[in-house]
Each structure stands twice: as C-alpha cells, then as structure tokens.
Design an enzyme around this catalytic site. Structure first.
Site: not given
Length: 836
Positions: A458, A695, A719, A766
């Site tokens: 990680h 969205e 979304d 965005c």
C-alpha cells in the site's frame, strides 16, 4: 442466549499451565481459541459443564462440547495424538449425545499415549471466541470434574450468529478469485464490505479452511491466489442477496486494482559494495540526505490495572484510531484520491476485524494488559501471513503493523516523535507504513528505501500517486547505513548508491536538473491557453478541496477552479461552521486564485457521505435518498448559512455557485429564489452565476430546461455513471463495470451539451472522467468546453488538448455514440489516439 457467565469445571486431574507453553504454534498462538492447557495426572476426561457433544474425533483424542449457553468447548488430549489413529483412546460418548457436568467423556492410556505423542498436555479452548470470552483462569493443580477451571462470558455477538445460523436453508455457490495475488487486504475488505449490509452468516471455504466473510484476516489466511475456486455459503434472511454480493466481490476486480504496476527490476540478490539493489516500487531519481525512520514504540505498562480498566483502555484506543482513519478516508475522498481512500478503508476493515478484536479481548480477560494483548493479537495474525506462500499477502504484514503502531501509541497516551528531516530527505526504514509516509511534509521527502516490503504494498501505491521515488526489498544490509550521508537513489534502476563518487553525484544532479528544466517548461506552458491544433480553446480547471489546493492549482496553471468541494469545511469538527467562518474560507480561496474564477459546490452530504453532527434520518437506500441539494432542503438552516457565506465573497463575479444532485427545474428555481432572498437581506445587489451539476439522468434529459435558468452546467460523471448504469459506485463487486466511457454515458453527455447550446450555455465536466487521458478527446469531441481535473494533472491535460484536432474529435465521438460497449469505445480511442 443467557447473559450470565458459564462456569467450567476442570475436565482432567492435573496441573494447569498457560496455553502459550503448549509445544504447538496453532494452540499456543490462540489460533483455535483462548483457554488453558492441563498436564494430566491420570487418563480420564470429564465434561466441564452440561451440554451436547457437537463433534467427536474418529480417533477419540478430541471432542467439542456445546454448552446450553452456546459456548463451544474443545478438549484436545495431547499434541499430535491424531497420528496414533485412536490407539490408547476410548470414547465414552457419541456425537449428538447430551451429557451432564462431571460425566466421563474419554478414557485414555496415559503411558501409551505419552510414548507415541509429542506431549500429553491437553488443551481446553473456547473455540467460538467471537461470542464468548474465557476469564477467571487459575493455575496449579485441579481435580477433574470438581475444581472450577474458568468462567466463560458472552461478549454480545453470539445472539446474532445463532439467529442467523438458525434462519432458513444454507445456500452455496462457487466463486473464482479474480484479484491479482488472491484475497489480500483490499479484496478481503471488499468482500467484508459486500457481506456487511446483509442479515446473513456468510463463510468462504478453500483448501480445507473456512473464514467468515466478516473477518478480513480470516479471508487472507485462506491463502488463495488469483484463479483459485472457493466455496461460499450463506444462511439467514438475506442469504441469497448476501451470497450474490460476496461472489461478485470475489470475482470482480475493483478499480483500485488497476493501479499502475510497479516496475520490477531483475537485480542481484545483495549489496554490491556501496550500492544496494532492490525492487522499484515507484520510479524516479533522487539525491538527498539519508534519514533513519525507526519504528519506535512507546513504553507500555505490562502490569494490568484490572480487566475492566484494560477493556476500557483498549476500546478507547481502538475508537480513537478508528476515528483518525475514518477522517483520512473522508479527507482522501473529498480530494478525489480514490486509491488512498481505498487503502485507508482497507486499514479500517483490518482494525474492525472481529478475530483481531476477539483475540485481544480474550487475552485481556485472561489477565493481560491492553497493550500487550493487542500487540500479541497482531503478532499472531502477522505470523500467519508471513507463513503463507504468497508474497502479496506477506506484504499486508506492514498494514497490520501500522495499525498496531497507531493503537499502541494511543494506549500510551501520546504521539511518536517526529523525525528530523533534511531539505531533501531519503527515508530509510525496515518497512514503511502509509500513515508514516503521508504524515510527513511532501516537500522534504525526496524518496525512500526499505529493507522489506514489495512493489504491490500500500505504501508503494501511495508513493506512485505522490510521485515519490521508492526502492523496496533492499535487504537487511541497508539498515546498517548511518543517517546523515548523501546518497543517490535511482529507483527506476532499482539501485541505492550509498557512497556515490563525485562523478556519480554530478551526473545525478545533471539528470535532475534536466528533469527540472523539462518540468519548468511544462509548467510554464501550462499557464498558456489549451488551444487545439485547429484553434479551439478548452478550459482546463482544477478540482480542489482546500486553500492549499487552490494555491497549487494556480501554480500548475489551472484556468480556474472547476469544482471546490466545500466538505473540507465540515470535516474533522464537531459542529457546523457558521456563515462568517465559511465566508472567510471562501474569500481566502478566491483571493488565492489571483483573479481566476472559482466554482463552489454547495455541501454534498448524504448517501455514502455523512457528518456525525449533521444527522439525517435513516434510509433503506441512501444513494436514492437525501443527497446533495436534497439534504439542503431537508436542513434549510445549513443551506442558508452556506449561501450567506458565498454571497458575502467579493467580488461576486469571481464566485460561481454549483448545485449538486438537481433533478428538475423546480429545484433550481427554488434555490435561485432563496439566493435572491438572502442577497436582499444582506443588501447585495450583484448575483453570482449559478450552475447545475448533471449527476442524474433526469438532469441530462432536461438539460435544455435547466439551461434556461442556469448559467452553466457541470457534469459529475461519477454519480451520473452509477445512476445511468444502475450500479452503486461504492459496490465492491461492480467497480470494474462502472465505466464512464459507456456509450449510454456518452449519449447523456451529448444530450447535455445540445440542451445547453439551445440557450448559449457552456458545459464542463468535473467528474473523474475529465482526468482520464483516454476520455479527453471524446469529451472534447462531444462539445465539452471545460475539463476540471486534479491540479497536478493540469499541465498534462493541457498538453494533450494541444495535440488534438477538435474536428477529428467530433467525427470520432459521434461514431462512438453508436458503439455497443465501453470496451469498444476504449479500443477505438486507443486506435485513434494511442497513449504513450
């Protein structure tokens, strides 16, 4: 299930010894459960309590007694006695038989068994330690069937387990592990997350072992690899749904798995003079001062203050670390650092592992101090992972040690001392944890070298994301290097030169100078407009989440801020910021942009994003509930305070307000009316531009209506993708299928652009898709006028736009709308605009 403690009698006559003294690592390490061992003085085993024989070994050497309270007590006579094939043992009971306390269960010839076994020590364990905790253990001589050996108390989880286990039939399915390296930490955390929402007991079996889906370490301990087939079972009210979710999580690789691969370099196995060979975890060149980063741990009290006090200390430390990691998850997600957020989420899953907690709590109940108990519990799990023949799983040891370090530090009541860094420091450690790297000032870390670790750890993933050269697995010899010397780290070549000659230093510095020159030219060009080959300008703005991000956006040449996530103002505090606090923060960011415009999104909470001090009513489907502007309507005082803060920014022309999760025109009109009302109260005559986030599919379909009342539209592809494809973007089993280049998404983008054009409005993107090089020509071809990306990506995206012909982009994008899948779109993009 009774909440009273269960009293267990000694099942043998003899002398009680600690479990840790048993000459078998499985028993001594508590892997089978907590309890004690008895050195027998005769050959008779008695029932420690009333109950039912739930398991009896065919060889008669071991059995499990299930008490009426639900505790499962394993009695195992001797070590390696299974090899005797029953010689010397006579079982006096059968499976399913009910017995009374003190009743004879097994008789054995002690002399004969002692001659053929490693040891006669007999272990007495509570094997369902997730539900029961043994306590009040005593040492010394005991009389079988008479002396009280221990008490066993429920710890609150057995009730749910029993209910689920008795609820409905058991469903089974097979799944093929698709995760590279098998079920290591993050995939196991995804499996845990997949099972968590359901009322079902889910288990995974492989190679004769089984693990609860709720246990990350248990899943890792199965030792699976990519391509292995596992069996999954589920029982309970939600069994079918839980089974499907877990199978999907096992078989579907998450987005985080698509991290750029490190570059393994074939190297000599050891030191070559002053040069140390290792594995490249993150490429790059660095010249700097060697700084030792030793894993010092605070002194902890080994003498317990009493079980109740130690339980309280352990629970408090775990809660504090959980809160810290959770804040790191939220912070990373607020900055769209998906990989970092996934890694911190995996750490959170490890911290919440029921096996880890149960092992530590059992040790505390057995009289151990909280710090020692947690350290031992982690040690058991790390030893098991190290023993597995899987390098990727062995790399998860550093994650467990990172968690242990944080918990033990909390138990000590303080913080570890910060290392003294040079202007350009090359960190040297045995291993490095993500939390250790991310807490250091980035500008002072030139690179790092570790003796252990691997390219898929990680911390390696985070190093690549942060652009920090990293060399791992350099061997223990590297730890002998003294701090303070100047070294050359060529991570791409897999080498650390610990005693560079003057010529080597000079060459490395020249190479770094050339890289800095190239970077300077790239950054200088980033401040120029992004004009395509045929003269079309595309705005390239930055997504930010803080004042520091705004300053970085300006430095990187962003044309403005395309998305300011205001959640940063609401995180890591225990109350709502008032209008004045918000105004000051927004003003500071607008001032930092040096005349450029900031698009500021109103608070977007709800769904998978929550604030502890802003409770929203529980919902059966949060993703379709009070999200974005809906939560603002539900809590109008929060929305009004934010709008008041925004309307107080000067000049308002530099501030644009962006509304999340708008679904129709009525919502937009309502917010515009509220803005007018608050502006009138403040005596503000100017109005900021107001935009709508696209969205949800309804917003894209109604883009022409929204554009009539909005000043601009900004597409949130994250979304929009999940709602258009009906796939939860937080679902671990579906992450790989949620692709923003799906033709359906591209059609929604085109619909949005066309609807906005009817009223002369511009459209930006965005969402994460704007930052993806493969998507840039497609979005430009569909008519998107602005791309808002991470600040560090601005120079790259601008450079890419300058290489494009918008006319060609339009032709290709139009054709892509008719392709059948996201994969087909990606293949066409790769053919037309191949990425280096």
């Amino acid at each position: 299930m009774s909440t009273d403690a269960l009293t267990l009698l000694a099942p043998l006559t003899g002398w009680v010894v600690p479990l840790s003294e048993v000459p078998d690592p499985v028993f001594a390490g508590g892997m089978m459960g907590e309890g004690v061992a008895i050195e027998p003085a005769d050959g008779r085993v008695y029932a420690p309590c009333a109950g039912t024989i739930s398991q009896l070994a065919k060889t008669g050497h071991a059995l499990t007694l299930s008490s009426d309270a639900g505790a499962d007590i394993l009695i195992h006579v001797g070590i390696d006695t299974v090899l005797l094939n029953g010689a010397g043992f006579t079982a006096r009971v059968r499976e399913g038989q009910r017995v009374a306390a003190g009743e004879t269960l097994i008789e054995f010839d002690a002399d004969r068994v002692a001659q053929g076994a490693k040891s006669l020590q007999t272990v007495v364990l509570v094997v369902n330690g997730d539900a029961f905790v043994p306590a009040s253990l005593g040492l010394g001589r005991v009389e079988g069937g008479e002396t009280v050996l221990m008490s066993v108390s429920p710890c609150g989880q057995a009730s749910d387990e029993a209910t689920l286990s008795a609820s409905g039939e058991v469903l089974f399915a097979q799944a093929t592990v698709r995760h590279g390296g098998g079920l290591h930490a993050r995939p196991s955390a995804l499996v845990q997350a997949a099972a968590k929402p359901f009322a079902a007991r889910v288990e995974v079996r492989f190679g004769g072992r089984s693990a609860k889906a709720a246990s990350v370490v248990g899943l890792m301990r199965l030792g699976t690899d990519e391509g292995d087939t596992v069996e999954v079972s589920a029982q309970g009210p939600d069994a079918a749904a839980a089974l499907a979710a877990v199978v999907a999580a096992i078989e579907t690789v998450s987005e985080a798995a698509h991290a750029p691969a490190a570059v393994p370099v074939p190297l000599p196995s050891a030191q070559q003079g002053p040069r140390f060979a290792g594995v490249c975890a993150a490429p790059g060149l660095a010249v700097g001062t060697l700084v030792r980063l030793d894993h010092g741990l605070p002194e902890l009290a080994e003498t317990p203050a009493g079980a109740d006090a130690e339980f309280t200390r352990l629970a408090s430390a775990l809660a504090s670390v959980r809160e810290q990691i959770d804040a790191m998850v939220h912070g990373a997600r607020a900055k769209a650092l998906t990989q970092q957020a996934d890694i911190y989420s995996a750490h959170l899953a490890l911290l919440d592992d029921p096996e880890l907690a149960a092992t530590a709590e059992n040790s505390v109940a057995n009289g151990m101090a909280a710090g020692a108990a947690f350290r031992q519990a982690v040690q058991v799990q790390t030893d098991e992972l190290r023993a597995l023949d899987n390098p990727l799983l062995r790399e998860r040891v550093s994650d467990l040690n990172d968690i242990a370090r944080q918990v033990l530090t909390q138990l000590a009541g303080g913080k570890l001392p910060e290392p003294e860094l040079d202007e350009q420091s090359i960190l040297l450690a045995d291993d490095l944890a993500p939390s250790e790297l991310t807490r250091l000032p980035r500008e002072r870390v030139a690179g790092f070298v570790t003796a252990q670790g691997g390219a898929t750890s990680h911390v390696a993933i985070i190093a690549r994301a942060m652009g920090i050269p990293a060399l791992v697995a350099a061997g223990d010899g590297v730890l002998s290097l003294p701090a303070g010397r100047e070294v050359v780290l060529d991570a791409a070549a897999g080498l650390l030169d610990a005693e560079p000659e003057a010529a080597t230093l000079s060459e490395a510095r020249q190479r770094l100078a050339l890289l800095r020159e190239q970077s300077a030219r790239r950054f200088a060009a980033a401040h120029d407009p992004a004009l395509s080959r045929d003269g079309v300008r595309v705005e390239v703005a930055a997504n930010i989440g803080s004042l520091a991000d705004a300053e970085e956006a300006v430095r990187c040449g962003a044309d403005g801020v395309g998305l300011l996530r205001t959640e940063f103002l609401f995180l890591e505090r225990d109350s709502l910021p008032n209008a004045a606090e918000q105004r000051d923060s927004y003003q500071a960011i607008v001032d930092a942009l040096a005349g450029k415009t900031a698009i500021i999104r109103t608070l977007d909470v709800g769904g998978d994003k929550s604030l502890p001090y802003l409770p929203l009513p529980p919902e059966p489907n949060p993703a379709l509930g009070l999200r974005g502007i809906r939560s603002g309507f539900a809590r109008p005082e929060v929305l009004e305070a934010q709008l008041e803060g925004l309307l107080s920014v000067k000049p308002l022309a530099r501030c644009r307000i962006l509304l999340p999760m708008i679904t129709d025109v009525a919502e937009l009109i309502a917010v515009r009316a509220l803005i007018d009302q608050i502006a009138a109260q403040l005596g503000v005559t100017e109005r900021p531009e107001v935009g709508v986030m696209i969205e949800v599919p309804s917003a894209a379909v109604l883009a022409d209506q929204l554009a009539e009342h909005a000043d601009f539209l900004s597409i949130g592809t994250n979304d929009l993708t999940q709602y258009a494809l009906a796939m939860d973007r937080c679902h671990p089993g579906l992450a790989a299928q949620i692709d923003g280049l799906h033709p359906a998404l591209l059609r929604l983008v085109k619909l949005t652009v066309d609807g906005a054009a009817k009223h002369g409005r511009w459209v930006g993107v965005c969402g994460a898709l704007a930052s993806e090089p493969a998507a840039v020509p497609v979005l430009v071809g569909l008519g998107v006028a602005e791309l808002s990306v991470g600040a560090a990506l601005v120079p790259q995206i601008k450079a890419q736009v300058r290489e494009l012909s918008v006319d060609q982009c339009r032709q290709e994008a139009r054709a892509m709308l008719g392709l059948p899948s996201a994969q087909a779109v990606r293949e066409r993009v790769a053919a037309v605009w191949p990425q280096p």
